[in-house]
Design a protein around this motif. Structure first.
Motif, mmCIF file in Angstrom:
data_model
loop_
_atom_site.group_PDB
_atom_site.id
_atom_site.type_symbol
_atom_site.label_atom_id
_atom_site.label_comp_id
_atom_site.label_asym_id
_atom_site.label_seq_id
_atom_site.Cartn_x
_atom_site.Cartn_y
_atom_site.Cartn_z
ATOM 1 N N GLN A 78 -39.721 -52.123 -44.251
ATOM 2 C CA GLN A 78 -40.284 -53.442 -43.964
ATOM 3 C C GLN A 78 -41.811 -53.392 -44.015
ATOM 4 O O GLN A 78 -42.454 -54.290 -44.573
ATOM 5 C CB GLN A 78 -39.840 -53.927 -42.579
ATOM 6 C CG GLN A 78 -40.497 -55.242 -42.164
ATOM 7 C CD GLN A 78 -40.199 -55.640 -40.738
ATOM 8 O OE1 GLN A 78 -39.379 -56.516 -40.484
ATOM 9 N NE2 GLN A 78 -40.865 -55.020 -39.782
ATOM 10 N N GLN A 163 -32.114 -61.034 -35.091
ATOM 11 C CA GLN A 163 -32.852 -59.779 -35.203
ATOM 12 C C GLN A 163 -32.159 -58.766 -34.301
ATOM 13 O O GLN A 163 -32.153 -58.887 -33.085
ATOM 14 C CB GLN A 163 -34.314 -59.954 -34.785
ATOM 15 C CG GLN A 163 -35.171 -58.720 -35.052
ATOM 16 C CD GLN A 163 -36.633 -58.931 -34.701
ATOM 17 O OE1 GLN A 163 -36.988 -59.887 -34.003
ATOM 18 N NE2 GLN A 163 -37.489 -58.058 -35.180
ATOM 19 N N LEU A 178 -37.426 -58.011 -39.192
ATOM 20 C CA LEU A 178 -37.443 -59.443 -38.915
ATOM 21 C C LEU A 178 -36.575 -60.202 -39.908
ATOM 22 O O LEU A 178 -36.484 -59.812 -41.084
ATOM 23 C CB LEU A 178 -38.876 -59.973 -39.007
ATOM 24 C CG LEU A 178 -39.823 -59.600 -37.877
ATOM 25 C CD1 LEU A 178 -41.264 -59.801 -38.312
ATOM 26 C CD2 LEU A 178 -39.518 -60.434 -36.645
ATOM 27 N N GLU A 182 -38.517 -65.915 -40.656
ATOM 28 C CA GLU A 182 -39.729 -65.821 -39.843
ATOM 29 C C GLU A 182 -40.909 -65.255 -40.634
ATOM 30 O O GLU A 182 -42.051 -65.382 -40.200
ATOM 31 C CB GLU A 182 -39.465 -64.926 -38.629
ATOM 32 C CG GLU A 182 -38.320 -65.381 -37.749
ATOM 33 C CD GLU A 182 -38.518 -66.806 -37.262
ATOM 34 O OE1 GLU A 182 -39.634 -67.121 -36.812
ATOM 35 O OE2 GLU A 182 -37.566 -67.607 -37.348
ATOM 36 N N VAL A 183 -40.632 -64.641 -41.764
ATOM 37 C CA VAL A 183 -41.695 -63.987 -42.528
ATOM 38 C C VAL A 183 -42.129 -64.820 -43.727
ATOM 39 O O VAL A 183 -43.320 -64.890 -44.047
ATOM 40 C CB VAL A 183 -41.226 -62.594 -43.011
ATOM 41 C CG1 VAL A 183 -42.329 -61.893 -43.790
ATOM 42 C CG2 VAL A 183 -40.785 -61.745 -41.827
ATOM 43 N N SER A 327 -47.682 -62.460 -42.222
ATOM 44 C CA SER A 327 -47.326 -61.128 -42.722
ATOM 45 C C SER A 327 -48.004 -60.035 -41.901
ATOM 46 O O SER A 327 -47.382 -59.020 -41.556
ATOM 47 C CB SER A 327 -47.728 -61.002 -44.195
ATOM 48 O OG SER A 327 -47.460 -59.716 -44.692
ATOM 49 N N ALA A 330 -46.309 -59.777 -38.574
ATOM 50 C CA ALA A 330 -45.012 -59.111 -38.707
ATOM 51 C C ALA A 330 -45.199 -57.601 -38.843
ATOM 52 O O ALA A 330 -44.433 -56.817 -38.279
ATOM 53 C CB ALA A 330 -44.262 -59.664 -39.916
#
Length: 401
Positions: A78, A163, A178, A182-183, A327, A330
């Protein structure tokens, strides 16, 4: 009272002594052969029970370690995917700034739009990254199929909002990657709090240069407001019910303050033009890229069209900046989980050392002590055998001779 000692009794006592010594030696031989103090549970039922519980605890630590390895792999991937997405956002911003150059031709702008669409495809591929085991990183718990699909120029999210929480040590949890919503999907527009846009029917050359919360004139109450121009110089502020609450004179480049908000405009408005300001809605990053491409591909042959394209580019840059911030946030959240994984690894290692030490004290044989006892039992057996041999030749008749 006299006690009669029979020959059978003496024989049985001696035999019992030898058999007991042989049993002790057999047990010691088995312990020495296996290196284990607890050959069977009957040797020490309490210690054996404790050892079984510790075995289960050690096995649980092994499972926690396996969980941690899997989630560490996914969080690391990720991190890589979000870093790549951030680089793509930087490229989008650079191309948008380049496209804002009024000297560029329509052909130049269409070329930039082609590059932006290629970046959108790359971003879609990043959003559909897998963990190497066939599971998608950003699909939430629905990670068996690609979470993002394109239909025409729009992208939809097919995953869920879950999640996962993964236990990596006793009562210690970390969160998995995530969900993609949400991203990449729920990205605030504008400055993250406010969003300003020109009215759909504007015919002047107004360009929104900036806007923000402003303490001057009181605190913003969260309502939507709009600036309506009755001429190139006069405007009024209207609330969400379209009621005028203030008026003013427009000067290009000067801030307009109202209801806890600040707006700065460039260009010349026409009568009937408007600027709407409201709480920032969310939009997916793919739609932001598509809006930029549409603005660049449309062409602009009039000052009004040029102003509309400039507003679209300015809005796109703001929205891309918000997407990059999401981003970065995250990545920070994922980094915190990776740090928690490292801490949990140290905790598991310390717990396992303690448990293995306790298990060793319960099960492992002290060879020096066991060998000493074996020699002692061997000597005792030899003595018992000697006594038994001598006793076999003893008789009362020998004493009467």
């Amino acid at each position: 009272m006299s006690t009669r000692i029979s020959t059978n009794m003496v024989y049985n006592a001696s035999l019992h002594t030898m058999l007991g010594k042989q049993a002790s030696m057999n047990k010691l031989q088995e312990q020495l052969a296996t290196g284990q103090k607890l050959v069977s549970a009957k040797d020490d039922p309490v210690a054996a029970g404790t050892a079984v519980k510790l075995d289960r605890a050690v096995a649980a630590l092994g499972q926690y370690a396996a969980n941690a390895d899997r989630v560490h792999n996914r969080l690391g991937l990720q991190e890589n995917a979000l870093a790549e997405a951030g680089e793509l956002m930087i490229q989008v911003n650079e191309l948008t700034v380049q496209a804002n150059n009024p000297a560029l031709s329509d052909a130049d702008l269409k070329s930039i739009a082609s590059q932006l669409r290629a970046i959108g495809d790359q971003l879609l591929a990043v959003a559909n990254s897998t963990d190497g085991a066939g599971r998608y990183l950003f699909g939430g718990s629905n990670d068996g199929s690609a979470p993002f699909t394109r239909s025409g120029n729009s992208v939809s999210y097919n995953g869920d909002q879950t999640q996962r929480r993964v236990e990596i040590a006793p009562d210690t949890f970390v969160t998995d990657a995530l969900p993609g919503s949400e991203v990449f999907m729920r990205i605030p527009t504008g400055d993250g709090t406010l969003h300003a846009q020109p009215g759909a029917g504007n015919s002047g050359t107004l360009v929104i240069n900036g806007y923000a919360l402003d303490s001057q004139g009181g605190a913003w109450d969260g309502s939507a407001y709009s600036l309506h121009f009755s001429s190139a110089s006069d405007y009024e502020i209207r609330d969400s019910s379209n009621t005028a609450i203030a008026t003013g004179t427009y000067t290009e480049g000067e801030d307009i303050h109202f209801a806890g908000l600040r707006v700065q405009l460039l260009g010349t408005p026409a009568a009937g033009d408007s600027i709407d300001v409201a709480a920032a809605p969310s939009r997916d990053v793919f739609a932001t890229l598509d809006a930029l491409c549409v603005a660049l591909e449309a062409g602009a042959t009039t000052p009004t069209a040029v102003a509309a394209r400039s507003n679209a580019l300015q809005a796109g840059m703001r929205d891309v900046a918000r997407a990059r911030e999401v981003s970065i946030d995250a990545r920070a959240a994922g980094g915190a989980q990776l740090a928690a994984l490292d801490s949990a690894a140290g905790l598991r290692e310390a717990d396992e050392v303690s448990m293995q030490t306790t298990l060793s004290s319960l099960r492992d044989l002290d060879y020096a002590e066991a060998i000493s006892r074996y020699r002692l039992e061997s000597s005792a057996l030899q003595a018992a055998q000697t006594v038994f041999t001598q006793m076999q030749s003893m008789s009362l008749f020998n004493a009467l001779r």
